[in-house]
Design a protein around this motif. Sequence first.
Motif, short mmCIF file in Angstrom:
data_model
loop_
_atom_site.label_atom_id
_atom_site.label_comp_id
_atom_site.label_asym_id
_atom_site.label_seq_id
_atom_site.Cartn_x
_atom_site.Cartn_y
_atom_site.Cartn_z
N GLN A 154 0.83 -1.20 0.00
CA GLN A 154 0.00 0.00 0.00
C GLN A 154 0.86 1.25 0.00
OE1 GLN A 154 -2.43 -0.72 3.54
NE2 GLN A 154 -4.15 -0.85 2.14
N TYR A 155 0.36 2.28 -0.66
CA TYR A 155 1.12 3.53 -0.71
C TYR A 155 1.15 4.21 0.65
CZ TYR A 155 -2.71 6.87 -0.22
OH TYR A 155 -3.75 7.62 0.27
N ALA A 156 0.15 3.96 1.49
CA ALA A 156 0.11 4.56 2.83
C ALA A 156 -0.26 3.47 3.82
CB ALA A 156 -0.90 5.70 2.88
N HIS A 157 0.57 3.32 4.83
CA HIS A 157 0.32 2.27 5.81
C HIS A 157 0.23 2.91 7.18
CE1 HIS A 157 0.46 -1.87 7.37
NE2 HIS A 157 1.15 -1.36 8.38
N ALA A 158 -0.83 2.61 7.91
CA ALA A 158 -1.03 3.19 9.23
C ALA A 158 -1.19 2.09 10.26
CB ALA A 158 -2.25 4.11 9.24
N MET A 159 -0.78 2.39 11.49
CA MET A 159 -0.92 1.45 12.59
C MET A 159 -1.54 2.18 13.77
SD MET A 159 2.86 -0.34 12.47
CE MET A 159 2.74 -0.71 14.23
N GLN A 160 -2.10 1.41 14.68
CA GLN A 160 -2.57 1.93 15.95
C GLN A 160 -1.73 1.33 17.07
OE1 GLN A 160 -6.79 1.09 16.13
NE2 GLN A 160 -7.30 2.95 15.02
N ALA A 161 -1.49 2.11 18.10
CA ALA A 161 -0.72 1.63 19.23
C ALA A 161 -1.03 2.49 20.44
CB ALA A 161 0.78 1.65 18.92
N VAL A 174 5.29 4.83 7.84
CA VAL A 174 4.27 4.17 8.65
C VAL A 174 3.89 5.15 9.75
CG1 VAL A 174 3.72 2.25 10.19
CG2 VAL A 174 5.18 1.87 8.19
N GLU A 175 2.64 5.54 9.79
CA GLU A 175 2.18 6.49 10.79
C GLU A 175 1.41 5.76 11.88
OE1 GLU A 175 -0.76 10.21 10.55
OE2 GLU A 175 1.22 10.51 9.66
N VAL A 176 1.73 6.07 13.13
CA VAL A 176 1.11 5.41 14.26
C VAL A 176 0.10 6.35 14.91
CG1 VAL A 176 1.51 4.35 16.52
CG2 VAL A 176 3.16 4.00 14.67
N THR A 177 -1.15 5.90 15.03
CA THR A 177 -2.19 6.63 15.74
C THR A 177 -2.27 6.11 17.16
OG1 THR A 177 -3.46 6.93 13.70
CG2 THR A 177 -4.64 7.21 15.79
N LEU A 178 -2.17 7.03 18.12
CA LEU A 178 -2.21 6.64 19.53
C LEU A 178 -3.65 6.43 19.96
CD1 LEU A 178 0.44 9.16 20.91
CD2 LEU A 178 0.78 6.77 20.24
N THR A 179 -3.90 5.31 20.64
CA THR A 179 -5.26 4.96 21.03
C THR A 179 -5.44 4.87 22.54
OG1 THR A 179 -4.74 2.60 20.85
CG2 THR A 179 -5.64 3.69 18.89
N GLY A 180 -4.40 5.10 23.31
CA GLY A 180 -4.52 4.99 24.75
C GLY A 180 -3.15 4.91 25.38
N THR A 181 -3.14 4.51 26.64
CA THR A 181 -1.89 4.44 27.40
C THR A 181 -1.88 3.16 28.23
OG1 THR A 181 -1.81 6.86 27.58
CG2 THR A 181 -0.42 5.61 29.09
N ARG A 182 -0.70 2.56 28.31
CA ARG A 182 -0.53 1.40 29.17
C ARG A 182 0.80 1.55 29.91
NH1 ARG A 182 -0.10 -3.90 25.61
NH2 ARG A 182 -1.96 -2.97 24.67
N ALA A 183 0.99 0.72 30.91
CA ALA A 183 2.23 0.80 31.69
C ALA A 183 3.41 0.40 30.82
CB ALA A 183 2.13 -0.10 32.91
N ALA A 184 4.43 1.25 30.82
CA ALA A 184 5.62 0.98 30.01
C ALA A 184 6.58 0.06 30.76
CB ALA A 184 6.32 2.28 29.66
#
Length: 459
Positions: free
Chosen positions: A199-206, A290-300
């Motif tokens: 794909q010409y544009a690839h996105a992820m969520q994390a 690759v662009e990452v969309t933030l969906t929340g927070t968890r303990a690192a």
Amino acid sequence: MDLHRRAFCAGLAGATGLALARPALAAPDVLTAQKATVQLAPDGYPATEVWSYGGTIPGPLIRVPQGGSVTRRLVNDLDVPTSVHWHGIRIANAMDGVAGLTQDAVPPGGTFDYDFAVPDVGTYWYHAHTSSMEQVARGLSGVLIVDEATPPDVDRDEVLMLDDWLLDPETGLFAEPFAHPMMMSHGGRTGNLIGVNGQYAHAMQAETGERLRLRLINAANARIFGLKLEGMTGWTVALDGMPLDAPEPVSGEIVLASAQRIDLIVDITATDGPAGLLMSLDGDAWEALVEVTLTGTRAARDTAPAPLPANPNTARPDLANARTFDMVMEGGAMAGMDSATYQGERLGFRALIAQGQFWALSGQAGLSDTPFAALKRGEVARVRLTNRTAFPHAMHLHGMHFREVRADGTMGPLRDTILSVPNAPLDIAFTADNPGKWLMHCHMLAHAASGMNTWIDVA
């Protein structure tokens, strides 16, 4: 033709990428090389007729445990011969897939059964190895993952196959001819459209604090990717499938040459700003690959990742009694060469060009009847690479991994593909522990098609 990534990538932030499909529990036992129509370019541009495995770009993800077997019947539904090379896997020579050296090309309508054990964990890939400059550029490649018995402590495992395609924006078709003299004699065939996982544009969520394993594969014909992490802290844990002795923190630019792979473990550190894998474009700007969309927070996690388990038979070669070979790269635009041997005849540069041969390795253009090196099993070879051309070359050895021998005598990590740049001496060493006829070539595939091919015989 006027088509650039910036035009394609307008609106990248709002695009939704499609992740590489996870395999079914039982992977298919048939791998079909066929024509298909795929929307490589953004919506609004024509779809592209590709050559693919199973009708998708990339082909089906093959995933097996270490020590397991890959068993696939190649069915050739194309109208040209083809074969499959399993890049980076240390397998039996008859399964290596190099038409004209390890097997006959599979004719249209024909089949070939690949069946081999996979001794090494890691990130690998498979691709056509008949007229590979054209067939890989048209889409004949896929991902092969060999999993550890105990996976690393990560929240997700993501495969990112980087590629580019040279398309006519008016028709969506691949630009032809593939054997364009300019591409053959310069840097190779580079695309005007760059993508990830087809794909010409690839996105992820994390989520912020999430730990990911990113498996990066450069499947492009010639492009060298310059990459960096944004909103992430990362460690390199493997190169070309082979685990490093210890994770190395990522600092600065990541260079990924054609056919190379790198495994990263990254922690998402961004909280409200951008995150992603960025690509250097034209040397003066960074764009989101690759662009990452933030969906929340968890303990690192508060510790660095542990090393991956080592693969078997990876001891450093003993250089005390190594045989040394000189591999001199010559040819191409802006450098040229006086002459080289081609099909048993010594030809001048102009005569070589008339035969479509722009490059040579140690005075030989294309494969010869005799190997570049004839080695006994267990013998150590040291190859001195001298790049007298004006271009970089991603040199790939089939069947075995090697290590760079640094100027101070220390050795680098195991690799199967290494980047040689002009006028920079480069030594590699390996133990010839896999019998057979093994190809060594530039993985800028236009260079391989026009002279940069040789082979090593391990008796």
